[in-house]
Scaffold this active site. Structure first.
Site, mmCIF file in Angstrom:
data_model
loop_
_atom_site.group_PDB
_atom_site.id
_atom_site.type_symbol
_atom_site.label_atom_id
_atom_site.label_comp_id
_atom_site.label_asym_id
_atom_site.label_seq_id
_atom_site.Cartn_x
_atom_site.Cartn_y
_atom_site.Cartn_z
ATOM 1 N N TYR A 168 22.061 12.233 19.538
ATOM 2 C CA TYR A 168 22.379 10.801 19.489
ATOM 3 C C TYR A 168 21.834 10.102 20.734
ATOM 4 O O TYR A 168 21.328 8.987 20.654
ATOM 5 C CB TYR A 168 23.900 10.591 19.385
ATOM 6 C CG TYR A 168 24.229 9.141 19.097
ATOM 7 C CD1 TYR A 168 24.299 8.671 17.786
ATOM 8 C CD2 TYR A 168 24.422 8.235 20.135
ATOM 9 C CE1 TYR A 168 24.557 7.331 17.526
ATOM 10 C CE2 TYR A 168 24.674 6.894 19.885
ATOM 11 C CZ TYR A 168 24.752 6.450 18.578
ATOM 12 O OH TYR A 168 24.989 5.134 18.319
ATOM 13 N N PHE A 188 2.944 -15.390 12.575
ATOM 14 C CA PHE A 188 3.192 -14.316 11.615
ATOM 15 C C PHE A 188 4.592 -14.550 11.043
ATOM 16 O O PHE A 188 5.498 -14.979 11.760
ATOM 17 C CB PHE A 188 3.050 -12.915 12.210
ATOM 18 C CG PHE A 188 3.216 -11.881 11.127
ATOM 19 C CD1 PHE A 188 2.232 -11.711 10.171
ATOM 20 C CD2 PHE A 188 4.394 -11.170 10.996
ATOM 21 C CE1 PHE A 188 2.410 -10.827 9.114
ATOM 22 C CE2 PHE A 188 4.576 -10.279 9.940
ATOM 23 C CZ PHE A 188 3.583 -10.113 8.995
ATOM 24 N N PHE A 212 7.938 -15.028 0.078
ATOM 25 C CA PHE A 212 6.844 -14.299 -0.574
ATOM 26 C C PHE A 212 7.253 -12.908 -1.029
ATOM 27 O O PHE A 212 6.704 -12.372 -1.980
ATOM 28 C CB PHE A 212 5.631 -14.204 0.370
ATOM 29 C CG PHE A 212 5.933 -13.566 1.698
ATOM 30 C CD1 PHE A 212 6.462 -14.312 2.727
ATOM 31 C CD2 PHE A 212 5.704 -12.225 1.907
ATOM 32 C CE1 PHE A 212 6.765 -13.729 3.949
ATOM 33 C CE2 PHE A 212 5.992 -11.625 3.128
ATOM 34 C CZ PHE A 212 6.541 -12.387 4.148
HETATM 35 O O1 PLI Z 1 6.741 -4.928 9.446
HETATM 36 P P1 PLI Z 1 7.270 -4.788 10.839
HETATM 37 O O2 PLI Z 1 8.636 -5.333 10.967
HETATM 38 O O3 PLI Z 1 7.133 -3.430 11.394
HETATM 39 O O4 PLI Z 1 6.297 -5.673 11.770
HETATM 40 C C1 PLI Z 1 6.271 -7.058 11.704
HETATM 41 C C2 PLI Z 1 4.912 -7.567 12.078
HETATM 42 C C3 PLI Z 1 4.739 -8.183 13.263
HETATM 43 N N1 PLI Z 1 3.532 -8.682 13.629
HETATM 44 C C4 PLI Z 1 2.441 -8.571 12.856
HETATM 45 C C5 PLI Z 1 1.151 -9.135 13.307
HETATM 46 C C6 PLI Z 1 2.546 -7.951 11.627
HETATM 47 O O5 PLI Z 1 1.467 -7.837 10.867
HETATM 48 C C7 PLI Z 1 3.820 -7.434 11.188
HETATM 49 C C8 PLI Z 1 4.000 -6.872 9.923
HETATM 50 N N2 PLI Z 1 3.053 -6.952 9.020
HETATM 51 C C9 PLI Z 1 3.090 -6.567 7.758
HETATM 52 C C10 PLI Z 1 4.268 -5.981 7.106
HETATM 53 C C11 PLI Z 1 1.881 -6.775 6.999
HETATM 54 O O6 PLI Z 1 1.839 -6.420 5.806
HETATM 55 O O7 PLI Z 1 0.919 -7.311 7.570
#
Ligand code: PLI
Length: 459
Positions: A75, A127, A451
């Site tokens: 943990y 984003f 979306f």
């Molecule tokens: O999907 P996460 O929570 O691990 O990360 C979020 C995230 C943050 N910043 C950027 C630039 C991303 O592209 C991003 C997640 N992107 C996804 C899920 C994608 O399909 O592009």
């Protein structure tokens, strides 16, 4: 005769394969109807080539898989945490690490720790999850990316760059004290995987240091950004990706990271920081939302796989093949005359739905429509990155982004060059019959990040 080219090839060989289901046109029509014409709602087993995202969809290496067996599932104080901490310090140069279950976990914590209601948060394009967390913390997001980023045809090599005049305008209008940090994404996902130049970062650093404003990276695809700097920016041709990644971080105060992209894992993320005070608060907050500060919602084995993946992500041969494959697909599409965002970016090909379907108004969701049509043709799953993804402002009005795109995102180390040919040919078939395609209407809209779960019907 010697060939006049120097082809890239994958710096790995295939040890295990995952079999795919082939579907008929009938089956795809039914699957799409059941999914409300939203590719996020399709069942993965109904998909032939899955280009929905490069997030969490990469193939791990044999070393990562063997690292999973070294999971120390304590943990508190797992040895995998300390290995990850050392990796983050070595590769990115940041001092402090807060692990989180994925990128948005880190965004939540950073936003809550650093943003006060009424603050202004500039960023290079938005984003989805990043902006939402900034807004939920009471911040007001402002786009400060260069204008070229909003023009899909502009060939400007660093379309992720920050326009310093736009930042200066915000400072003039609101005062530097109301800007807790500038959020700099490397690369910029929604602009088409476009990089930020080192020169731009250096300039921004000099300016913000003078004003007392911090820089926080969205370092999710930082190794891909480093590759573009190596290839395109003067003075970096002989530097390694690892050196460039480290230099990028050196001009910033910390960053949020989704390990699901660059770092070649299926789950994981972190917040990395240089300021002790911010770290102390973040380390305290992570126990509320994610888990103890030495695991942050991850198993020990996940942290181990991510640490190994980070080191693999900055290998030059890996990145050459990774982006080489994206480029290959883009060039095939261009040869068919399909309108795509240029220059070709790091993690996928972004097809310009406004140009592809000029007869469909933005309110009838051209990119959503195109993603549905691409699936119907050969079972290829892509993602809308246009008006649906942009969502609504706080006052309820729709954002109307300039870019109305369909993203063909390439998972790392998963598909072959032959898959790329099939994708380009399928898209060309849809392009051939583009004039017959009609738009969609939205029949269900969730409150946040619509979306993901919105449903549509054909007009
Ligand atoms: O999907 P996460 O929570 O691990 O990360 C979020 C995230 C943050 N910043 C950027 C630039 C991303 O592209 C991003 C997640 N992107 C996804 C899920 C994608 O399909 O592009």
């Amino acid at each position: 005769m010697l060939p006049n080219k120097n082809s890239w090839a994958e710096p790995y060989k295939i040890k295990m394969v995952e079999l795919l289901k082939m579907t008929t046109a009938e089956q795809r029509k039914k699957a799409l109807e059941d999914a409300g014409y939203n590719t996020f709602l399709l069942k993965s087993e109904d998909v032939y080539i899955d280009l929905l995202t490069d997030s969490g969809t990469s193939a791990m290496s044999d070393e990562q898989w063997s690292g999973m067996m070294l999971g120390d599932e304590a943990y508190a104080g797992s040895k995998n945490y300390y290995n990850l901490e050392k990796t983050v310090q070595d590769i990115y140069g940041y001092k402090y690490l807060v692990p989180t279950h994925q990128g948005r976990g880190a965004e939540n914590i950073l936003s809550q720790v650093m943003i006060k209601p009424g603050d202004i948060v500039p960023g290079n394009m938005y984003f989805t999850t990043t902006r939402l967390h900034q807004e939920l913390a009471g911040g007001d997001f402002h786009d400060v990316i260069v204008d070229e980023a909003h023009d899909s045809a502009s060939a400007y090599p660093f379309k992720g760059n920050i326009d310093l005049n736009k930042v200066e305008k915000l400072v003039q209008e609101y005062g530097a004290a109301r800007i807790p940090y500038i959020c700099v994404a490397v690369t910029v996902n929604l602009a088409g995987g476009q990089p930020v130049s080192m020169a731009n970062l250096k300039e921004l650093r000099a300016y913000t240091q003078e004003k007392g404003i911090k820089i926080m990276l969205d370092m999710t695809r930082i190794a891909e950004n480093a590759y573009f700097i190596q290839q395109k920016e003067e003075g970096y041709r002989l530097k390694t990706i690892a050196e460039i990644v480290n230099e990028i971080c050196s001009y910033t105060d910390g960053g949020t990271f989704s390990g699901k992209k660059d770092a070649l894992v299926n789950i994981g993320g972190f917040l990395a920081l240089n300021d002790w005070d911010v770290f102390e608060e973040a380390r305290n907050m992570v126990v509320v939302y994610e888990g103890l500060h030495t695991y942050g919602g991850l198993a020990g084995r996940d942290m181990e796989a991510m640490a190994i993946g980070i080191r693999e992500s900055v290998q030059d041969a890996h990145m050459k093949a990774r982006i080489g494959q994206v480029l290959y697909l883009g060039e095939q599409m261009e040869a068919f005359g399909i309108p795509i965002v240029k220059p070709i970016g790091g993690h996928g090909i972004f097809v310009d739905a406004k140009q592809f379907l000029p007869h469909i108004p933005q309110d009838d969701f051209p990119a959503q429509t195109l993603a549905a049509e691409i699936y119907l043709d050969a079972g290829i799953r892509t993602m809308e990155r246009g008006i649906v993804s942009a969502g609504r402002k706080a006052n309820g009005e729709n954002y109307y982004p300039n870019l109305e795109l369909v993203r063909f995102t390439i998972p790392r180390r998963v598909y072959t060059q032959a898959h790329m040919d099939v994708i380009a040919e399928s898209t060309a078939r849809v392009y051939e019959r583009r004039k017959e395609i009609k738009g969609l209407k939205m029949v269900y809209e969730p409150k946040y990040l619509r979306f993901f779960q919105a449903r549509f019907q054909p007009l």
